[in-house]
Design a protein around this motif. Sequence first.
Motif, PDB file in Angstrom:
ATOM      1  N   PRO A  33       0.830  -1.211   0.000  1.00  0.00           N
ATOM      2  CA  PRO A  33       0.000   0.000   0.000  1.00  0.00           C
ATOM      3  C   PRO A  33       0.862   1.258   0.000  1.00  0.00           C
ATOM      4  N   GLY A  34       0.417   2.285  -0.739  1.00  0.00           N
ATOM      5  CA  GLY A  34       1.128   3.555  -0.781  1.00  0.00           C
ATOM      6  C   GLY A  34       0.741   4.456   0.375  1.00  0.00           C
ATOM      7  N   PRO A  35       1.272   5.696   0.418  1.00  0.00           N
ATOM      8  CA  PRO A  35       0.990   6.622   1.529  1.00  0.00           C
ATOM      9  C   PRO A  35      -0.493   6.938   1.690  1.00  0.00           C
ATOM     10  N   GLN A  36      -1.249   7.017   0.584  1.00  0.00           N
ATOM     11  CA  GLN A  36      -2.679   7.314   0.639  1.00  0.00           C
ATOM     12  C   GLN A  36      -3.548   6.055   0.611  1.00  0.00           C
ATOM     13  N   GLY A  37      -2.915   4.901   0.761  1.00  0.00           N
ATOM     14  CA  GLY A  37      -3.674   3.659   0.793  1.00  0.00           C
ATOM     15  C   GLY A  37      -3.808   2.970  -0.539  1.00  0.00           C
ATOM     16  N   GLN A  38      -3.392   3.617  -1.639  1.00  0.00           N
ATOM     17  CA  GLN A  38      -3.484   2.983  -2.949  1.00  0.00           C
ATOM     18  C   GLN A  38      -2.407   1.915  -3.100  1.00  0.00           C
ATOM     19  N   ILE A  39      -2.679   0.950  -3.977  1.00  0.00           N
ATOM     20  CA  ILE A  39      -1.751  -0.157  -4.191  1.00  0.00           C
ATOM     21  C   ILE A  39      -0.591   0.318  -5.070  1.00  0.00           C
ATOM     22  N   LYS A  40       0.625   0.020  -4.626  1.00  0.00           N
ATOM     23  CA  LYS A  40       1.832   0.354  -5.381  1.00  0.00           C
ATOM     24  C   LYS A  40       2.572  -0.932  -5.730  1.00  0.00           C
ATOM     25  N   HIS A  41       3.091  -0.976  -6.961  1.00  0.00           N
ATOM     26  CA  HIS A  41       3.847  -2.141  -7.414  1.00  0.00           C
ATOM     27  C   HIS A  41       5.298  -1.752  -7.666  1.00  0.00           C
ATOM     28  N   ALA A  42       6.166  -2.716  -7.493  1.00  0.00           N
ATOM     29  CA  ALA A  42       7.587  -2.531  -7.803  1.00  0.00           C
ATOM     30  C   ALA A  42       8.105  -3.817  -8.439  1.00  0.00           C
ATOM     31  N   LEU A  43       8.744  -3.667  -9.594  1.00  0.00           N
ATOM     32  CA  LEU A  43       9.312  -4.810 -10.302  1.00  0.00           C
ATOM     33  C   LEU A  43      10.825  -4.737 -10.205  1.00  0.00           C
ATOM     34  N   LEU A  44      11.441  -5.794  -9.743  1.00  0.00           N
ATOM     35  CA  LEU A  44      12.894  -5.764  -9.574  1.00  0.00           C
ATOM     36  C   LEU A  44      13.510  -7.120  -9.881  1.00  0.00           C
ATOM     37  N   LEU A  45      14.797  -7.069 -10.217  1.00  0.00           N
ATOM     38  CA  LEU A  45      15.585  -8.279 -10.402  1.00  0.00           C
ATOM     39  C   LEU A  45      16.375  -8.543  -9.129  1.00  0.00           C
ATOM     40  N   ALA A  46      16.234  -9.738  -8.596  1.00  0.00           N
ATOM     41  CA  ALA A  46      16.949 -10.121  -7.375  1.00  0.00           C
ATOM     42  C   ALA A  46      17.949 -11.222  -7.723  1.00  0.00           C
ATOM     43  N   HIS A  47      19.209 -11.009  -7.353  1.00  0.00           N
ATOM     44  CA  HIS A  47      20.205 -12.028  -7.674  1.00  0.00           C
ATOM     45  C   HIS A  47      19.966 -13.266  -6.833  1.00  0.00           C
ATOM     46  N   ARG A  48      19.963 -14.392  -7.494  1.00  0.00           N
ATOM     47  CA  ARG A  48      19.535 -15.653  -6.894  1.00  0.00           C
ATOM     48  C   ARG A  48      20.531 -16.204  -5.888  1.00  0.00           C
ATOM     49  N   TYR A  49      21.824 -15.943  -6.075  1.00  0.00           N
ATOM     50  CA  TYR A  49      22.830 -16.665  -5.306  1.00  0.00           C
ATOM     51  C   TYR A  49      23.633 -15.816  -4.329  1.00  0.00           C
ATOM     52  N   SER A  50      23.692 -14.516  -4.522  1.00  0.00           N
ATOM     53  CA  SER A  50      24.548 -13.694  -3.666  1.00  0.00           C
ATOM     54  C   SER A  50      23.914 -13.368  -2.323  1.00  0.00           C
ATOM     55  N   GLY A  51      22.590 -13.443  -2.244  1.00  0.00           N
ATOM     56  CA  GLY A  51      21.911 -13.083  -1.010  1.00  0.00           C
ATOM     57  C   GLY A  51      21.805 -11.586  -0.803  1.00  0.00           C
ATOM     58  N   SER A  52      22.128 -10.792  -1.822  1.00  0.00           N
ATOM     59  CA  SER A  52      22.065  -9.344  -1.684  1.00  0.00           C
ATOM     60  C   SER A  52      20.619  -8.885  -1.519  1.00  0.00           C
ATOM     61  N   MET A  53      20.407  -7.931  -0.613  1.00  0.00           N
ATOM     62  CA  MET A  53      19.084  -7.382  -0.386  1.00  0.00           C
ATOM     63  C   MET A  53      18.789  -6.229  -1.334  1.00  0.00           C
ATOM     64  N   HIS A  54      19.722  -5.894  -2.215  1.00  0.00           N
ATOM     65  CA  HIS A  54      19.547  -4.792  -3.164  1.00  0.00           C
ATOM     66  C   HIS A  54      19.151  -5.359  -4.520  1.00  0.00           C
ATOM     67  N   GLY A  55      17.968  -4.960  -5.003  1.00  0.00           N
ATOM     68  CA  GLY A  55      17.483  -5.433  -6.284  1.00  0.00           C
ATOM     69  C   GLY A  55      17.631  -4.379  -7.372  1.00  0.00           C
ATOM     70  N   VAL A  56      17.502  -4.823  -8.616  1.00  0.00           N
ATOM     71  CA  VAL A  56      17.572  -3.931  -9.776  1.00  0.00           C
ATOM     72  C   VAL A  56      16.156  -3.446 -10.081  1.00  0.00           C
ATOM     73  N   PRO A  57      15.851  -2.159  -9.907  1.00  0.00           N
ATOM     74  CA  PRO A  57      14.466  -1.661 -10.010  1.00  0.00           C
ATOM     75  C   PRO A  57      13.987  -1.466 -11.447  1.00  0.00           C
TER      76      PRO A  57
END
Length: 331
Positions: free
Chosen positions: A211-235
């Motif tokens: 949910p966004g600040p006003q309650g609306q639904i927000k989406h985010a598409l990202l690439l997550a590296h499968r093996y490194s365990g990094s919490m930083h995705g490619v937005p």
Amino acid sequence: MTTDNVYQPTAYNSKHIPPQRPRPEKTLAQKLFSSGQSELRWCQPTPTVCTRVETDCSPSEMREEAKEKPEAESFWNQEYLDMYKGNIWMHFFLVFAAAAKFTVLFLTPFFIFILFIGALITWGEFGWADGVEMFMGYVKYAVIPCGLFWGFFELCNRTAWIPWPLSALFRIRKIFTLNRRTGMVTLYTRSGRVRYSYPFIEFDCVLSTAPGPQGQIKHALLLAHRYSGSMHGVPLSSLIGGDEMVDEYRRLWQMIQCYMDVSQPLPDCLLLEESREKDPVTVEYDKKIKRDPRYWRDMSDGDYDRVIVSIRQQQRENPQWGEALNIFEPA
């Protein structure tokens, strides 16, 4: 030019995928952060294009930019997709420039009109000399400063010249790079250093919903590296924003897969049309189907809008989702 000396061995090819290692078990922190996320599947290439990426671009703008800046490189071409992000000072600069332009072009005529009406209504009490004095004060303290600021903005915008102190302050930041020819995905830190760089096939595409600040639904598409365990995705969703329907993010993911796949031609869209003649696989494909090399760029803006609406209608009625691709088995 052959494909052998253009594409690197690490380039992604859906017809020859090296078997991938199984996904490692998620840590507790990863499980907590992955709530509200769904993983989009790898799939066979399709000609699906996410038209929402096109909304800020028109054929006339492309033609005008080609005339004004013939040597300018697009952020998305036959070799790479580079995504940048401006800093907060750049946003303030753009807002102030817009306010200055509004003051000069719109508030000034309105101010003159009000002075004229006031002088007619209060004839004899409010003299013309007083009106002229007020107008000169407005010009001195509003029109001249705003005009200078607006003129400086136009100079920077049209010539790409920015004084050193401002260029250091307004420096845009590269977020990520998707390289078609090497098959590598690179994410950068805020300071511009490489955070990591891995082959495209080693990433999972994740759709996050919250949910966004006003309650609306927000989406985010990202690439997550499968093996490194990094919490930083490619937005990836920075290409279209967070307010689209879920199907648009699925189309964007398919479009990205097609772009990175060197066994396939570039996605057929306005942004990439100029780059098609520079990509060997796409050149061969276009010759085979006898595609007009300026199909998109020579359209009028009205025709372009109608074609985009037609494509979106067809996508709603007949979604083209590629068949699932098992990347953990030899292709």
